[in-house]
Design a protein around this motif. Structure first.
Motif, PDB file in Angstrom:
ATOM      1  N   SER A  82       0.832  -1.203   0.000  1.00 45.99           N
ATOM      2  CA  SER A  82       0.000   0.000   0.000  1.00 45.99           C
ATOM      3  C   SER A  82       0.865   1.251   0.000  1.00 45.99           C
ATOM      4  N   SER A  83       0.387   2.281  -0.715  1.00 47.10           N
ATOM      5  CA  SER A  83       1.038   3.603  -0.747  1.00 47.10           C
ATOM      6  C   SER A  83       2.501   3.513  -1.167  1.00 47.10           C
ATOM      7  N   GLU A  84       2.783   2.727  -2.196  1.00 44.81           N
ATOM      8  CA  GLU A  84       4.151   2.561  -2.685  1.00 44.81           C
ATOM      9  C   GLU A  84       4.417   3.325  -3.977  1.00 44.81           C
ATOM     10  N   SER A  85       3.528   4.249  -4.330  1.00 38.54           N
ATOM     11  CA  SER A  85       3.692   5.054  -5.551  1.00 38.54           C
ATOM     12  C   SER A  85       3.802   4.175  -6.791  1.00 38.54           C
ATOM     13  N   ILE A  86       3.123   3.038  -6.788  1.00 39.57           N
ATOM     14  CA  ILE A  86       3.113   2.150  -7.951  1.00 39.57           C
ATOM     15  C   ILE A  86       2.268   2.783  -9.044  1.00 39.57           C
ATOM     16  N   SER A  87       2.769   2.734 -10.272  1.00 40.67           N
ATOM     17  CA  SER A  87       2.027   3.259 -11.416  1.00 40.67           C
ATOM     18  C   SER A  87       2.278   2.348 -12.606  1.00 40.67           C
ATOM     19  N   CYS A  88       1.318   1.442 -12.872  1.00 38.42           N
ATOM     20  CA  CYS A  88       1.490   0.490 -13.974  1.00 38.42           C
ATOM     21  C   CYS A  88       0.179  -0.247 -14.199  1.00 38.42           C
ATOM     22  N   HIS A  89       0.134  -1.062 -15.233  1.00 33.82           N
ATOM     23  CA  HIS A  89      -0.975  -1.977 -15.455  1.00 33.82           C
ATOM     24  C   HIS A  89      -0.631  -3.318 -14.809  1.00 33.82           C
ATOM     25  N   ILE A  90      -1.664  -4.090 -14.551  1.00 32.73           N
ATOM     26  CA  ILE A  90      -1.467  -5.443 -14.025  1.00 32.73           C
ATOM     27  C   ILE A  90      -2.491  -6.349 -14.707  1.00 32.73           C
TER      28      ILE A  90
END
Length: 738
Positions: A82-90
């Motif tokens: 959580s709240s790891e600044s992830i920005s991508c598709h999955i």
């Protein structure tokens, strides 16, 4: 659930799941480690904002990585990113779904760029905790989540699921197998079904449910009585729906209910009083339901209630004295209801109270008998828009944590008392306007060193201590308008220098306040001296105040402006001089390139409108109405003008030169002049939407070119027009009123 409590609970839950089996840092299964590393590699994330993924390293044991929890045999059972600044598709190919022993998965507060929740989520059949809140998933919720039959907590809230897709998801199908679920969060998920289908599905499928959060789900009523089956419920949030139904009385039968939020949900009827008396109830929010009626019961001793919110409802009646029994209350908001009677003295018993808002009701009593000094935790006090009377008690200025005090629009009278140097040290905003207060404004008001906004307008104050002690450093707005100030102070050593916005309109001033003169460090940007009795000349020094951008001198008896020094420039962008006795255009404006708005209406200016005043390059709004202007000076060749609003009504204009070109003009009034024909320059005003040519002497036909303009409002009344020319071929118009 309150945000702080929610975060604490989720932390507690994930910690509990992680500790079901103690983590062992020497037994990481290599296949699971590789799955995690491949998963990390597939993620885009900001390493400078990551606290967990940044610790994942192939040279260390995966069970030691932050966010990873392992069982004693090295299986990954918990993953918190959580709240790891992830920005991508999955998608379904993600190695995440190879971790089939996961019991806890938290991907909340990231950005998965609108990708769907992969249907492969159904492979993680050991999951007990799944949190995808605010992870920017969209499209639809896969029915495969119904395969996660061991789930205890499910949170899919606040994503961007498309309504057209979600309507294909039947809530009953999603949850019918999740019989172990105790917490369900589907906020902002559009749930399909008619009427109370959602209600029946939940009450029949989730017997152990403790938390139900379905705000902004497009639910409709009625709220069915079958929810009473869920006797373990302690939190209910059904806010921002459209029930158009009453609150069922069975809600009072939930023995463990602590939080009930039904705000802005189109509730009707009378709210059951018994719900307020549930012993375990801590928070109730019914706000924004304008058709919900009700009144407060007698509150029991030692109740648990901490937050009582019913603003913008139709609750009415007296506020019972037993409200003083709610010793745990920290927040009361009953504003904009129909309560009446006295403010109960027992309010003084609520020593935990931080926020009290009773504004916009019909309370009609003094407040001086209340022991305000006992409310040592009070931060905001709103009592405005009532019928409270009597004097303002000194004790309201003694509260050590008070930040905002609003007593405006009441019937308080007498003088504001002087108070001590230690009074309300945190007070930032003080609103006392629209009362019957009188006399001198106390000097001790400047003891409030954090004061930013001071509103004292519409009273009967006779003097203000401009020569008082050092003004609070943060004080930026002082509104003293509509009082009886005479200004008996004419010194120049005032410390009243930090103000950004000073409003002295509608007092009894007969001269410009001399304390403003020669204050080279003055910060005033907005100064309003309108509606006073100032006569004669406008002094040049007031125009020269270095930060002054807006000056309102309208409604006085000013005749002329003192000539400025040669080549003077000013910071002014707005100047309002309407309703004075000016006889000429202020010549100093010729050199000003920053003017945005100029109002010289209702003066005694005669003759020609000079071209230079129309040419001010930043001027957007110009009002010259109600003068005795006869003509406009012809423009130089190829001149264009930036005006968007021009008002010339009630003059003696006979026409406007045809070569005028206003590139941005949107509103023009030439009403009540002496025009005999349609001004030809209008043909090219492509942005004009409002045009008033009423009450002139225009004769003959209405020209067809007028229909090719983009007008929304056109007023041609009180002329001598005979007929309409046929519109031009293919012409269109968007007139909304003629």
């Amino acid at each position: 659930m309150p945000t702080l409590f929610l975060h604490f609970f989720l932390f507690l839950f994930t910690t509990t799941v992680s500790n079901l089996i103690p983590a062992v840092h020497s037994n990481c299964i290599e296949a699971q480690k590789q799955s995690l590393l491949h998963f990390k590699q597939s993620l885009g994330f900001n390493s400078s904002e990551s606290s967990k993924l940044i610790t994942w390293n192939s040279s260390t044991d995966c069970c030691s990585w932050l966010g990873v929890t392992c069982s004693t045999n090295g299986r990954v059972v918990g993953l918190d990113l959580s709240s790891e600044s992830i920005s991508c598709h999955i998608d379904n190919s993600s190695s995440l779904f190879q971790l089939q022993h996961l019991q806890s998965l938290n991907l909340a507060e990231n950005d998965f760029n609108g990708s769907s929740i992969p249907s492969a989520i159904g492979k993680l059949t050991e999951l007990r905790y799944l949190n995808l809140r605010r992870a920017h998933f969209s499209d639809h919720i896969p029915i495969e989540i119904s395969l996660l039959t061991r789930l205890v907590t499910l949170d899919l809230s606040d994503n961007y699921y498309h309504s057209s897709e979600v309507e294909n998801l039947n809530l009953s199908m999603l949850i019918q197998n999740l019989t172990e679920l105790t917490e369900l969060y589907l906020d902002s998920v559009e749930i399909s079904g008619q009427g109370s289908d959602w209600c029946e599905a939940i009450s029949s499928s989730l017997p152990n449910l403790r938390v139900l959060s379905l705000s902004s789900c497009g639910l409709s009523g009625p709220i069915c009585d079958s929810l009473a089956k869920l006797q373990s419920l302690y939190e209910i949030d059904l806010s921002y729906n459209s029930f158009y139904a009453p609150v069922p009385r069975v809600f009072a039968n939930f023995p463990n209910l602590t939080d009930l939020s039904l705000r802005y949900s189109d509730l009707l009827g009378t709210f059951p009083k018994e719900i307020f008396q549930i012993p375990s109830l801590q928070t109730i929010d019914l706000s924004g339901n304008s058709d919900l009626h009700g009144s407060f019961p007698e509150f029991p001793n030692n109740a648990s209630l901490r937050s009582l919110i019913v603003y913008w409802t139709s609750f009415s009646g007296d506020l019972p004295n037993s409200i003083g029994n709610l010793k745990m209350l920290s927040s009361i908001d009953i504003s904009h209801c129909n309560f009446a009677g006295s403010v109960p003295k027992s309010i003084g018993n609520l020593t935990q109270l931080a926020d009290l808002d009773m504004s916009g009701n019909r309370f009609n009593s003094p407040i001086s008998f209340i022991h305000w000094e006992t409310l040592v935790n009070l931060e905001t006090l709103y009592l405005s828009d009532n019928q409270l009377y009597g004097t303002i008690p000194l004790s309201v200025f003694s509260l050590p944590k008070l930040e905002t005090l609003t007593l405006s629009h009441n019937r308080f009278s007498g003088q504001v008392p002087e108070f001590s140097n230690t009074s309300s040290p945190l007070l930032e905003s003080l609103y006392l306007e629209n009362n019957n207060l009188e006399g001198q404004i106390p000097t001790s008001i400047f003891n409030l060193q954090r004061l930013e906004d001071l509103h004292l307008s519409s009273n009967n104050f006779s003097s203000f201590p401009f020569c008082g002690p050092q003004v609070p450093r943060k004080l930026s707005l002082v509104d003293l308008s509509h009082n009886s100030l005479l200004f008996d102070y004419n010194g120049t050593n005032s410390s009243f220098l930090q103000i950004d916005n000073l409003v002295l309109a509608s007092n009894k001033l007969r001269a410009f306040p001399d304390f403003l003169r020669n204050q080279i460090t003055l910060n005033i940007s907005d100064l309003d001296l309108s509606g006073n009795q100032i006569q004669g000349q406008i002094p040049n020094w007031i125009l020269s105040l270095k930060s002054l951008t807006s000056l309102d001198l309208s409604g006085n008896s000013l005749v002329t402006l003192e000539a400025p020094p040669p080549n003077s420039t000013y910071a002014l962008s707005s100047l309002y001089l309407h309703s004075n006795k000016l006889r000429a255009f202020p010549d100093f404006l010729r050199n000003q390139s920053t003017f945005y708005s100029l109002d010289l209406s209702n003066n005694q200016i005669q003759g020609e409108i000079p071209n230079w005043i129309l040419s001010l390059k930043s001027l957007s709004s110009l009002d010259l109405s109600c003068n005795s202007l006869v003509t406009l000076e012809a423009p130089p060749p190829n001149s264009t003008y930036a005006l968007s609003y021009l008002d010339l009504h009630s003059n003696k204009l006979q026409g406007i030169h045809s070569s005028y070109s206003f590139l941005q003009l949107r509103s023009l009034s030439l009403a009540s002049n002496k025009l005999t024909t349609f001004p030809d320059f209008l043909r090219n005003q492509s942005h004009l939407i409002n045009l008033d040519l009423s009450n002139n002497q225009i004769q003959g036909h209405i020209p067809n070119w007028i229909w090719s303009l983009k007008l929304q409002e056109l007023n041609l009344s009180c002329n001598s027009l005979e007929s309409l020319e046929a519109p031009l071929l293919y012409s269109t118009h968007v007139l909304s009123s003629v």
